[in-house]
Design an enzyme around this catalytic site. Structure first.
Site, PDB file in Angstrom:
ATOM      1  N   CYS A 114       0.729  -1.095   0.078  1.00 28.92           N
ATOM      2  CA  CYS A 114       0.104  -0.002   0.011  1.00 28.92           C
ATOM      3  C   CYS A 114       0.856   1.142  -0.135  1.00 28.92           C
ATOM      4  CB  CYS A 114      -0.856  -0.005   1.210  1.00 28.92           C
ATOM      5  SG  CYS A 114      -2.128  -1.455   1.017  1.00 28.92           S
ATOM      6  N   HIS A 237      -3.271   6.840   2.266  1.00 27.84           N
ATOM      7  CA  HIS A 237      -3.574   5.518   1.790  1.00 27.84           C
ATOM      8  C   HIS A 237      -5.179   5.382   2.508  1.00 27.84           C
ATOM      9  CE1 HIS A 237      -4.217   1.523   0.727  1.00 27.84           C
ATOM     10  NE2 HIS A 237      -3.860   0.992   2.111  1.00 27.84           N
ATOM     11  N   ASN A 267     -10.156  -0.381   0.162  1.00 28.99           N
ATOM     12  CA  ASN A 267      -8.763  -0.273   0.017  1.00 28.99           C
ATOM     13  C   ASN A 267      -8.238  -1.073  -1.184  1.00 28.99           C
ATOM     14  OD1 ASN A 267      -6.032  -0.727   0.587  1.00 28.99           O
ATOM     15  ND2 ASN A 267      -6.058  -1.494   2.505  1.00 28.99           N
TER      16      ASN A 267
HETATM   17  N1  ACO Z   1     -18.634  -8.126   9.389  1.00 28.73           N
HETATM   18  C1  ACO Z   1     -19.059  -8.526  10.563  1.00 28.73           C
HETATM   19  N2  ACO Z   1     -18.105  -8.972  11.489  1.00 28.73           N
HETATM   20  C2  ACO Z   1     -16.809  -9.075  11.315  1.00 28.73           C
HETATM   21  C3  ACO Z   1     -16.455  -8.852  10.136  1.00 28.73           C
HETATM   22  C4  ACO Z   1     -17.361  -8.416   9.180  1.00 28.73           C
HETATM   23  N3  ACO Z   1     -16.824  -8.199   7.744  1.00 28.73           N
HETATM   24  N4  ACO Z   1     -15.021  -8.930  10.125  1.00 28.73           N
HETATM   25  C5  ACO Z   1     -14.794  -9.243  11.331  1.00 28.73           C
HETATM   26  N5  ACO Z   1     -15.656  -9.516  12.172  1.00 28.73           N
HETATM   27  C6  ACO Z   1     -15.960  -9.538  13.614  1.00 28.73           C
HETATM   28  C7  ACO Z   1     -14.831 -10.478  14.112  1.00 28.73           C
HETATM   29  O1  ACO Z   1     -15.091 -11.696  13.857  1.00 28.73           O
HETATM   30  C8  ACO Z   1     -14.763 -10.049  15.432  1.00 28.73           C
HETATM   31  O2  ACO Z   1     -15.777 -10.738  16.031  1.00 28.73           O
HETATM   32  P1  ACO Z   1     -15.571 -11.468  17.617  1.00 28.73           P
HETATM   33  O3  ACO Z   1     -15.137 -10.171  18.544  1.00 28.73           O
HETATM   34  O4  ACO Z   1     -17.117 -12.195  17.970  1.00 28.73           O
HETATM   35  O5  ACO Z   1     -14.482 -12.330  17.508  1.00 28.73           O
HETATM   36  C9  ACO Z   1     -15.448  -8.573  15.508  1.00 28.73           C
HETATM   37  O6  ACO Z   1     -16.123  -8.444  14.231  1.00 28.73           O
HETATM   38  C10 ACO Z   1     -14.315  -7.489  15.808  1.00 28.73           C
HETATM   39  O7  ACO Z   1     -13.066  -8.082  14.940  1.00 28.73           O
HETATM   40  P2  ACO Z   1     -11.936  -6.873  14.837  1.00 28.73           P
HETATM   41  O8  ACO Z   1     -10.932  -7.399  14.054  1.00 28.73           O
HETATM   42  O9  ACO Z   1     -11.547  -6.592  16.282  1.00 28.73           O
HETATM   43  O10 ACO Z   1     -12.489  -5.613  14.063  1.00 28.73           O
HETATM   44  P3  ACO Z   1     -11.843  -4.069  14.251  1.00 28.73           P
HETATM   45  O11 ACO Z   1     -12.684  -3.074  14.847  1.00 28.73           O
HETATM   46  O12 ACO Z   1     -10.463  -4.379  14.680  1.00 28.73           O
HETATM   47  O13 ACO Z   1     -12.009  -3.795  12.698  1.00 28.73           O
HETATM   48  C11 ACO Z   1     -10.529  -3.925  10.593  1.00 28.73           C
HETATM   49  C12 ACO Z   1     -11.350  -4.702  11.707  1.00 28.73           C
HETATM   50  C13 ACO Z   1     -11.363  -3.108  10.039  1.00 28.73           C
HETATM   51  C14 ACO Z   1     -10.014  -5.076   9.672  1.00 28.73           C
HETATM   52  C15 ACO Z   1      -9.418  -2.995  11.229  1.00 28.73           C
HETATM   53  O14 ACO Z   1      -8.533  -3.674  12.039  1.00 28.73           O
HETATM   54  C16 ACO Z   1      -8.373  -2.580  10.221  1.00 28.73           C
HETATM   55  O15 ACO Z   1      -8.900  -1.612   9.406  1.00 28.73           O
HETATM   56  N6  ACO Z   1      -7.270  -2.768  10.128  1.00 28.73           N
HETATM   57  C17 ACO Z   1      -6.160  -2.114   9.392  1.00 28.73           C
HETATM   58  C18 ACO Z   1      -6.314  -2.844   8.115  1.00 28.73           C
HETATM   59  C19 ACO Z   1      -5.513  -1.981   7.095  1.00 28.73           C
HETATM   60  O16 ACO Z   1      -5.232  -0.796   7.094  1.00 28.73           O
HETATM   61  N7  ACO Z   1      -4.947  -2.541   6.012  1.00 28.73           N
HETATM   62  C20 ACO Z   1      -3.987  -1.850   5.131  1.00 28.73           C
HETATM   63  C21 ACO Z   1      -2.790  -2.171   4.447  1.00 28.73           C
HETATM   64  S1  ACO Z   1      -3.606  -3.746   3.599  1.00 28.73           S
HETATM   65  C22 ACO Z   1      -2.240  -4.049   2.309  1.00 28.73           C
HETATM   66  O17 ACO Z   1      -1.302  -3.713   2.537  1.00 28.73           O
HETATM   67  C23 ACO Z   1      -2.541  -4.865   1.225  1.00 28.73           C
END
Ligand code: ACO
Length: 318
Positions: A114, A237, A267
């Site tokens: 990214c 990004h 993304n």
């Molecule tokens: N729909 C519903 N529920 C979901 C989903 C979904 N799509 N995905 C995960 N959940 C659930 C999980 O199972 C978890 O449930 P549980 O508590 O019962 O176990 C709950 O939602 C919370 O999951 P978290 O992972 O804690 O959610 P979080 O608030 O951290 O958000 C996210 C997740 C959006 C991925 C966030 O962590 C994020 O944006 N991270 C950064 C990603 C990023 O920036 N990537 C950039 C680089 S990518 C690259 O370089 C190719």
């Protein structure tokens, strides 16, 4: 010449729109979860006949047309990608052939996930400076990703986040404020094996991003001798709206300066910054003389920040 100018932009956006409701028919998710956690409302996936090569070529073609430049004026062509059409020829070579760019120039793909577009722009600037060819003073840099072919469509924690797109920019060396900050920290928080799928520890990446983004912005501002108030735009990004909001809060910044479009594309990794730049340019919100900062972060883990200026469209004599 110390600075780096953005001369023109382009984008290659695939035609298939996939909404959060569409995703909720594929995995156990909801529009409400995706929107509140990420700010993403829809993304684009390549349809039949579209791929990483066609998107990259379209973005590059638009940027070249918007610059008004003859292809013979391009001094290097780089494509930042983790998902090119082929391993070889590179996406950059496909662009070179389609656009009729010169043969006696460096043409290569670059992978910094990214952060790839910022790495690509920095490498292009170095190539222009070292070659110092007055006949070919412009760099064409593309960010292009077809992430839909690397996603596990049964993994709701990743498949709702990503989209396909390409963005392109033409740059030249110039006077004016400039700074670049590139870095990496080998880490498996995002891993994409050959052929996929994308595997990600979302919360580890989130923690990395909310630290790297404001730090890199602070670094490039300091190096350029500018304050945040002296910037017209900050283009980050587009991974997650909440990551950008954290940065705004940490720096006590004006949210209106931080462009966001992840609601429409998700993304798109290396494509997200040039697509955002193109939207700003197309809507008349990037004008010559403006100072902008672009900050990327992602797989590697990597980060990259740059301060640059917006240049005028070249005249026929340039
Ligand atoms: N729909 C519903 N529920 C979901 C989903 C979904 N799509 N995905 C995960 N959940 C659930 C999980 O199972 C978890 O449930 P549980 O508590 O019962 O176990 C709950 O939602 C919370 O999951 P978290 O992972 O804690 O959610 P979080 O608030 O951290 O958000 C996210 C997740 C959006 C991925 C966030 O962590 C994020 O944006 N991270 C950064 C990603 C990023 O920036 N990537 C950039 C680089 S990518 C690259 O370089 C190719």
């Amino acid at each position: 010449m110390e600075g780096f100018q953005l001369i023109a932009t382009g984008a290659g956006i695939p035609s298939r729109i996939v909404t959060n409701d569409d995703m909720s028919r594929i995995v156990d998710t909801s529009d409400e979860w995706i929107t509140t956690r990420t700010g993403i409302r829809q993304r684009r996936f390549c349809a039949e006949g579209e791929d990483a090569g066609s998107m990259a070529i379209e973005a590059a073609r638009q940027a070249l047309a918007n610059s008004g430049l003859d292809p013979a004026r391009i001094g290097c062509c780089l494509c930042a990608t983790i998902a090119a059409r082929y391993l070889t020829p590179t996406n950059a070579c496909l662009i070179q052939q389609e656009l009729g760019l010169p043969q006696d120039i460096p043409v290569l793909d670059i992978n910094a996930a990214c952060s790839g577009f910022i790495y690509g722009a920095a490498v292009a600037r170095g190539l222009l400076a070292s070659r110092n060819d007055p006949a070919r003073p412009y760099a064409l840099v593309v960010g292009c990703e077809q992430l839909s072919r690397l996603m596990d469509m049964t993994d709701r924690s990743t498949c709702v986040l990503f989209g396909d797109a390409a963005g392109a920019a033409i740059f030249k060396l110039s006077d004016g404020p400039f700074a670049v900050d590139l870095g990496a920290r080998g880490d498996m928080a995002i891993k994409v094996p050959e052929g996929g799928p994308i595997q990600m520890d979302g919360s580890a990446v989130f923690r990395f991003a909310v630290d790297a983004l404001p730090r890199s912005l602070h670094t490039v501002l300091q190096e350029a001798g500018l304050t945040l108030d002296q910037l017209d735009w900050v283009v980050c990004h587009q991974a997650n709206s909440r990551i950008i909001d954290h940065c705004i809060k940490k720096l006590k910044a004006d949210p209106a300066k931080f462009y966001k479009n992840m609601d429409r594309y998700g993304n798109t990794s290396a494509a997200s910054i040039p697509v955002a730049l193109h939207e700003l340019a197309e809507s008349g919100r990037l004008t010559p003389g403006m100072r902008i900062a672009c900050i990327g972060f992602g797989g590697g883990l990597t980060w990259g920040g740059m301060v640059l200026t917006v240049g005028p469209r070249p005249t026929a004599q340039e």
